[in-house]
Write an enzyme that holds these catalytic residues in place. Structure first.
Site, short mmCIF file in Angstrom:
data_model
loop_
_atom_site.label_atom_id
_atom_site.label_comp_id
_atom_site.label_asym_id
_atom_site.label_seq_id
_atom_site.Cartn_x
_atom_site.Cartn_y
_atom_site.Cartn_z
N THR A 35 0.82 -1.21 0.00
CA THR A 35 0.00 0.00 0.00
C THR A 35 0.86 1.26 0.00
OG1 THR A 35 -1.84 -1.10 1.11
CG2 THR A 35 -1.75 1.30 1.27
N SER A 70 46.66 -11.24 -3.37
CA SER A 70 46.98 -11.43 -1.96
C SER A 70 47.70 -10.21 -1.41
CB SER A 70 47.86 -12.67 -1.77
OG SER A 70 48.30 -12.78 -0.44
N SER A 71 47.44 -9.95 -0.15
CA SER A 71 48.14 -8.86 0.53
C SER A 71 49.46 -9.32 1.13
CB SER A 71 47.25 -8.28 1.63
OG SER A 71 46.97 -9.29 2.60
#
Length: 468
Positions: free
Chosen positions: A103, A320-321
């Site tokens: 509604t 990858s870090s």
């Protein structure tokens, strides 16, 4: 300052509405009540346009039946057309997940159309004695027929777009199947060596898997053409004239260009969410199959030194870090996660559809939110998979061939020529000595190198396969 606001009233009281806003008091109440997703229905512009198309069809019908005058019709139609053209996106502010069976969304649209129509007529916003959100824009309607009809219109369009993305993905796999048609590799079952095939056959399989689901989606679209517009509150058509149901469907066809039809029984159609369950199930099917393909791509490209390494996925970003030089299969991984979302959404949709009671399912806002979100995520991820992954895949032909020559199951291919006993002896010796079956065959002079290479040519190894 007070001049920056206008006052609107409903049976619960009064509220100040920003003077520049096209929405009204019911929209503002919904905004305050439902702060759930931190987004709004403007996240789904196709849905807003679908609602405007429904309102336009209803306004045309009400005019034909003599219940709107020329000025009211023209202003409402112009407002609807502007929304269909993408205007006023910032005015649709209610949360997509809401109580009330939709509604709040319906009234947000009614109020924006009413106030824009008033502006077109040179009237001040909130001059609802001229054009009222309920009395004129929502005339002969209920949320309970407008909202599910708009969902179906939206899904019909979104599935077209989803099919386009699947065709693009299918074609990408097809192109690779041609490119890799002569690359011989080892097929595998249960992650164990099976018998040879070509990499082209593997990618052709992916294309066929995708193509099958394009047809499933096409079939499902047909279910969306049956709508309950004209049902009003529960399907009895209360507050509509006798000719309204037929005329409003005709007008909906004219507005959309699609041959929508009225449901056979509007009471049944108003409470039945079976079409949404079916669509969701097909979306889950698509997601599962594409996710399986992504699993295969990640496995086939694993390594590169300590895995299968039969194909190379295009490098998209450092992986990858902490590990220099590592590159991960990030595109298949994100598509996997989209699939998980879609599978979870299917469970949510199933529960929401089951939760309906008596003549209405109040959980359709959640159903719509999950369906729209799933399709949009899938469509974007499929284009990404094709463009950023599939098109850039290359084959490690030497690795593929070396895997075949190293595999003990190579004897399976020679079994019809050498016989089961001799083939078993070759396999046993290869395992015991860690030698290649290929080399043992040459040592025992069972074939010349030329003869053996000819037997191992792709055209002979997969000669009974009719897919290529």
């Amino acid at each position: 300052m007070e001049e920056n606001f206008r006052i609107e009233k409903d049976f619960l009281g009064e509220k100040k509405i920003d003077i520049h806003s096209y929405y009204g008091i019911q929209t503002l109440r919904a905004k305050e009540n439902f702060d759930i997703t931190k987004t709004s229905i403007s996240l789904f512009p196709n849905f807003i346009k679908s609602l405007a198309k429904v309102k336009k069809a209803c306004a045309l019908t009400n005019y034909e039946l003599g219940d709107l005058n020329d000025k009211q019709r023209d202003a409402i139609i112009q407002a609807c057309n502007e929304i269909i053209d993408g205007k006023f996106k910032d005015q649709f502010i209610v949360d997509p997940i809401q109580g009330g069976a939709g509604t709040s969304t319906n009234m947000n649209v009614n109020e924006v159309i009413a106030n824009r129509a008033l502006e077109i007529l040179g009237e001040k916003r909130s001059s609802y004695d001229v054009i009222h959100p309920n009395n004129h824009v929502n005339m002969s309607q209920s949320t309970n027929d407008v909202y599910p009809t708009a969902i179906k219109l939206t899904l019909y369009e979104l599935i077209y777009k989803l099919k386009d993305s699947l065709r693009y993905l299918r074609d990408s796999f097809e192109e690779k199947s041609v490119e890799f048609k002569d690359v011989l590799k080892m097929g595998r079952t249960q992650l164990q060596d099976a018998v040879p095939m070509t990499l082209g056959q593997e990618f052709k399989t992916f294309a066929i898997m995708v193509d099958e689901d394009i047809y499933r989606l096409r079939d499902a679209q047909a279910l969306l053409k049956e709508v309950n517009l004209g049902a009003t509150a529960i399907g009895t058509g209360i507050n509509t004239k006798k000719e309204y149901r037929r005329k409003v469907i005709n007008n909906l066809r004219e507005v959309t260009g699609i041959d929508y039809e009225s449901a056979g029984d509007l009471i049944e159609a108003t409470q039945d969410t079976g079409a949404f369950v079916h669509i969701s199930g097909i979306l889950k099917r698509v997601a599962i199959k594409i996710s399986k393909i992504c699993n295969d791509l990640r496995l086939l490209s694993s390594g590169p030194r300590a895995g299968l390494n039969e194909i190379n996925l295009p490098p998209m970003q450092p992986g990858s870090s902490i590990m220099p030089g590592k590159v991960n299969p990030v595109i298949p991984e994100v598509v996997n996660q989209v699939a998980f979302e879609v599978i979870g959404a299917d469970a949510t949709i199933s529960i929401a559809c089951e939760g309906g009671q008596l003549q209405l399912n109040v959980f359709e806002p959640l159903v719509a939110y999950k369906l729209f979100t799933s399709i949009n995520m899938m469509r974007r991820s499929f284009y990404s998979l094709a463009e950023k992954c599939i098109k850039g895949i290359t084959a490690n032909e030497d690795v593929c061939m070396e895997n075949i020559l190293n595999s003990v199951t190579l004897v399976t291919c020679l079994n019809p020529i050498l016989g089961y006993e001799k083939s078993s002896a070759l396999a046993k010796e290869a395992l015991a000595t860690n030698k290649r079956v290929y080399d043992i065959i040459l040592e025992q002079e069972l074939f010349t190198k030329e003869e053996l290479d000819e037997l191992l040519h792709p055209k002979n190894m997969v000669s009974n396969y009719e897919g290529n």
